[in-house]
Design a protein around this motif. Structure first.
Motif, short mmCIF file in Angstrom:
data_model
loop_
_atom_site.label_atom_id
_atom_site.label_comp_id
_atom_site.label_asym_id
_atom_site.label_seq_id
_atom_site.Cartn_x
_atom_site.Cartn_y
_atom_site.Cartn_z
N PRO A 176 -4.17 18.83 5.11
CA PRO A 176 -3.18 19.86 5.49
C PRO A 176 -1.75 19.52 5.13
CG PRO A 176 -4.04 18.73 7.43
CD PRO A 176 -4.87 18.26 6.29
N THR A 177 -1.44 18.23 5.00
CA THR A 177 -0.06 17.88 4.70
C THR A 177 0.29 18.12 3.24
OG1 THR A 177 -0.84 15.64 4.38
CG2 THR A 177 0.16 16.14 6.50
N ARG A 178 -0.76 18.21 2.40
CA ARG A 178 -0.46 18.32 0.98
C ARG A 178 -0.44 19.76 0.48
NH1 ARG A 178 -1.54 13.00 -1.36
NH2 ARG A 178 -2.60 11.79 0.25
N VAL A 179 -1.17 20.64 1.18
CA VAL A 179 -1.21 22.03 0.72
C VAL A 179 -0.09 22.81 1.39
CG1 VAL A 179 -2.60 24.09 0.56
CG2 VAL A 179 -3.70 21.86 0.51
N GLY A 180 0.79 23.37 0.59
CA GLY A 180 1.92 24.10 1.16
C GLY A 180 1.82 25.59 0.88
N LEU A 181 2.63 26.38 1.58
CA LEU A 181 2.62 27.83 1.39
C LEU A 181 3.00 28.21 -0.04
CD1 LEU A 181 4.10 29.40 4.62
CD2 LEU A 181 1.81 29.62 3.72
N PHE A 182 3.92 27.44 -0.63
CA PHE A 182 4.36 27.77 -1.96
C PHE A 182 3.23 27.63 -2.98
CE2 PHE A 182 7.64 29.01 -4.64
CZ PHE A 182 7.67 28.26 -5.80
N THR A 183 2.45 26.53 -2.82
CA THR A 183 1.29 26.32 -3.70
C THR A 183 0.31 27.48 -3.56
OG1 THR A 183 1.50 24.01 -3.08
CG2 THR A 183 -0.41 24.61 -4.42
N ILE A 184 0.04 27.84 -2.30
CA ILE A 184 -0.89 28.94 -2.04
C ILE A 184 -0.40 30.22 -2.71
CG2 ILE A 184 -1.89 30.40 -0.24
CD1 ILE A 184 -1.78 28.01 1.62
N TRP A 185 0.90 30.47 -2.58
CA TRP A 185 1.49 31.68 -3.16
C TRP A 185 1.33 31.71 -4.67
CZ3 TRP A 185 6.62 32.66 -5.51
CH2 TRP A 185 6.89 34.02 -5.62
N LEU A 186 1.66 30.57 -5.30
CA LEU A 186 1.55 30.49 -6.76
C LEU A 186 0.11 30.67 -7.23
CD1 LEU A 186 4.00 27.62 -7.77
CD2 LEU A 186 4.25 30.07 -8.15
N LEU A 187 -0.82 30.04 -6.50
CA LEU A 187 -2.23 30.20 -6.87
C LEU A 187 -2.65 31.66 -6.73
CD1 LEU A 187 -3.91 27.02 -5.40
CD2 LEU A 187 -3.74 27.66 -7.80
N GLY A 188 -2.16 32.31 -5.66
CA GLY A 188 -2.48 33.71 -5.45
C GLY A 188 -1.98 34.58 -6.59
N LEU A 189 -0.74 34.32 -7.05
CA LEU A 189 -0.17 35.09 -8.16
C LEU A 189 -0.96 34.84 -9.44
CD1 LEU A 189 3.71 34.87 -7.80
CD2 LEU A 189 2.23 36.83 -7.42
N TYR A 190 -1.33 33.58 -9.66
CA TYR A 190 -2.12 33.27 -10.85
C TYR A 190 -3.45 34.01 -10.80
CZ TYR A 190 -4.37 30.54 -14.53
OH TYR A 190 -5.01 30.17 -15.68
N PHE A 191 -4.03 34.08 -9.62
CA PHE A 191 -5.30 34.78 -9.45
C PHE A 191 -5.12 36.27 -9.75
CE2 PHE A 191 -9.57 34.52 -8.25
CZ PHE A 191 -9.91 35.65 -7.52
N ASP A 192 -3.99 36.84 -9.33
CA ASP A 192 -3.70 38.24 -9.63
C ASP A 192 -3.62 38.46 -11.14
OD1 ASP A 192 -1.58 38.65 -6.76
OD2 ASP A 192 -3.59 39.44 -7.12
N LEU A 193 -2.97 37.50 -11.85
CA LEU A 193 -2.89 37.61 -13.31
C LEU A 193 -4.29 37.56 -13.91
CD1 LEU A 193 0.06 35.31 -14.43
CD2 LEU A 193 -0.07 37.78 -14.59
N LEU A 194 -5.09 36.64 -13.38
CA LEU A 194 -6.43 36.42 -13.92
C LEU A 194 -7.32 37.63 -13.76
CD1 LEU A 194 -7.94 33.98 -15.16
CD2 LEU A 194 -8.81 33.50 -12.90
#
Lengths: 162, 290
Positions: free
Chosen positions: A51-69
């Motif tokens: 939990p200390t390594r996964v941040g909201l910003f990472t989640i957001w970026l992955l979500g946007l990448y997924f939207d592109l995909l």
């Protein structure tokens, strides 16, 4: 310590890559609606595991990448991932103490929420008819969560060896 | 962390709504989607490998049978082709008699679908041809059986096609039996189309073949769009509900045709007439008086 960080980062990246690949694997038209939310499941795993390594910003970026995909409107997956990610990051400690049945219930509601937000956002950009099929991925994702749950148990057991 | 969430949510929502109204954003988005190409290729490659292996490892007997069958087919097609050439020349001379220009087939290239699955809410596919191959926005896409859709976004190496079954797609069609014209819009993931605003007294029946009418100057005329599956006349309603099954194998095709419709004289003639009309001049007489 550096070695450990690198190892974890590598496992994280590979698991995310696997999740992305599985997400766009072509399925037959009949199975298409059952496609689970692999990225969501991977993120749930890592939020509980590290939990200390996964941040909201990472989640957001992955979500946007997924939207592109998936050629979805930007944010259709990012926003529900953010919301679910936030809730999990905040309450993961309390959740791990829950008995299995209660955890499953909570996860089911979260997955339902995830898809609910996603469909609402999708509805804003183009209309689609309501059908029972919209519910299928909620079921498949929740069932797969059971596997994630077991993976987490063995991961934490592995960590306790230290 | 709550603050971070709020900031990211506001950012995300603004991005979401900005994208809907900004062509610049959509253009930017397609540049960024080059980043997703590796993952798509990662999925596409093994799927293609499996189908290559299964087509390469085939028994000799199977090949001999295929060969014989194809030769027989070829003979039949050659015969039909001879008839076609005769029909084409007859057609051209008839068109000249009617003082309109003949439709010359435009240029076409074959494109492959990237073997990826998009959101099931969305009726789109990705092709492996882009602006590098002179693909343009709005270009019609066909498969061996009929019209598939049109190109909506063009990147350098790939482009995105909106299938005719998507609710945002509308294609002008004509009933090949009765000549009745209508517009076919997609019904979504069911994969069928429905016709808009068909008046109650229209001559349309189940089993009718609908072809593209060429109106709207987007899709070339005469290509199969679909077959009428159901005609429902509801008493009291002014319009008839018509369900159409698409001719193209929307979800099974692997290869498609991209068409560059020949910019024929007919378009120029229409443009000329509009120009004269606007300038207040007299429309040029086109020969045959009706």
């Amino acid at each position: 310590m550096k070695h450990e960080s690198l190892g974890i980062w590598l496992k994280f990246s590979l698991s995310i890559l696997l999740a992305l690949v599985l997400s766009i694997l072509p399925l037959s038209a009949a199975l298409n609606w059952w496609q689970p939310a692999w990225l969501l499941l991977a993120l749930i795993f890592w939020i509980f595991a590290e939990p200390t390594r996964v941040g909201l910003f990472t989640i957001w970026l992955l979500g946007l990448y997924f939207d592109l995909l998936t050629e979805s409107p930007l944010g259709q997956h990012a926003i529900p991932l953010l919301l679910v990610g936030y809730l999990l990051l905040k309450f993961h400690a309390r959740l791990t103490i829950f008995p299995f049945a209660r955890q499953f219930l909570v996860m089911f509601i979260l997955v339902l929420f995830y898809y609910g937000v996603q469909y609402e956002l999708a509805h804003l950009t183009h209309s689609f008819n309501w059908s029972i099929q919209l519910f299928y991925p909620v079921i498949s994702t929740s069932i797969l969560w059971i596997i994630v749950f077991n993976l987490l148990k063995s991961y934490q057991h592995h960590l306790k060896k230290w | 962390m709550g603050l971070r969430l709020t900031v990211l949510l506001i950012l995300s929502l603004s991005l979401f709504f900005w994208e809907q109204s900004s062509p610049f954003c959509r253009h930017l988005r397609f540049q960024f989607s080059l980043l997703t190409l590796p993952v798509q290729k990662l999925v596409d490659a093994p799927v293609r490998l499996v189908s290559w292996v299964s087509s390469t490892i085939v028994t000799q007997q199977h090949l001999l049978d295929d060969n014989a069958r194809l030769r027989a087919n070829e003979l039949i097609l050659e015969a039909k082709l001879q008839r076609l050439v005769a029909l084409q020349t007859e057609n051209q001379s008839l068109h000249q008699l009617l003082n309109s220009s003949a439709h010359v087939g435009g240029e076409t290239i074959v494109a492959q679908l990237l073997a990826v699955d998009l959101d099931p809410l969305v009726q789109q596919v990705i092709l492996n041809k882009g602006s590098k191959d002179k693909v343009y926005e709005g270009q019609p896409v066909l498969d061996a059986y009929g019209v598939m859709g049109q190109v909506v976004t063009v990147g350098l190496y790939t482009s995105r096609v909106l299938l005719i079954s998507d609710p945002r797609s509308a294609i002008p069609v004509q009933d090949s039996r009765s000549g009745m014209r209508a517009i076919a819009v997609g019904s979504g993931s069911g994969g069928s189309l429905s016709l808009l605003h068909v008046p109650d007294m229209s001559d349309i029946r189940e089993g009718d073949l609908l072809v593209s009418s060429g109106l709207g100057l987007r899709f070339p005329a005469g290509y199969p769009v679909g077959k009428v599956q159901k005609v429902e006349r509801i008493s009291g309603e002014a319009f008839v509900s018509v369900v159409v099954t698409p001719a193209a194998r929307l979800h099974k095709t692997e290869q498609v045709l991209l068409v560059w419709p020949e910019k024929n004289d007919q378009y120029e003639e229409v443009q000329q007439q509009l120009l004269h009309h606007h300038l207040g001049g007299v429309l040029p007489s086109s020969g045959a008086a009706t």
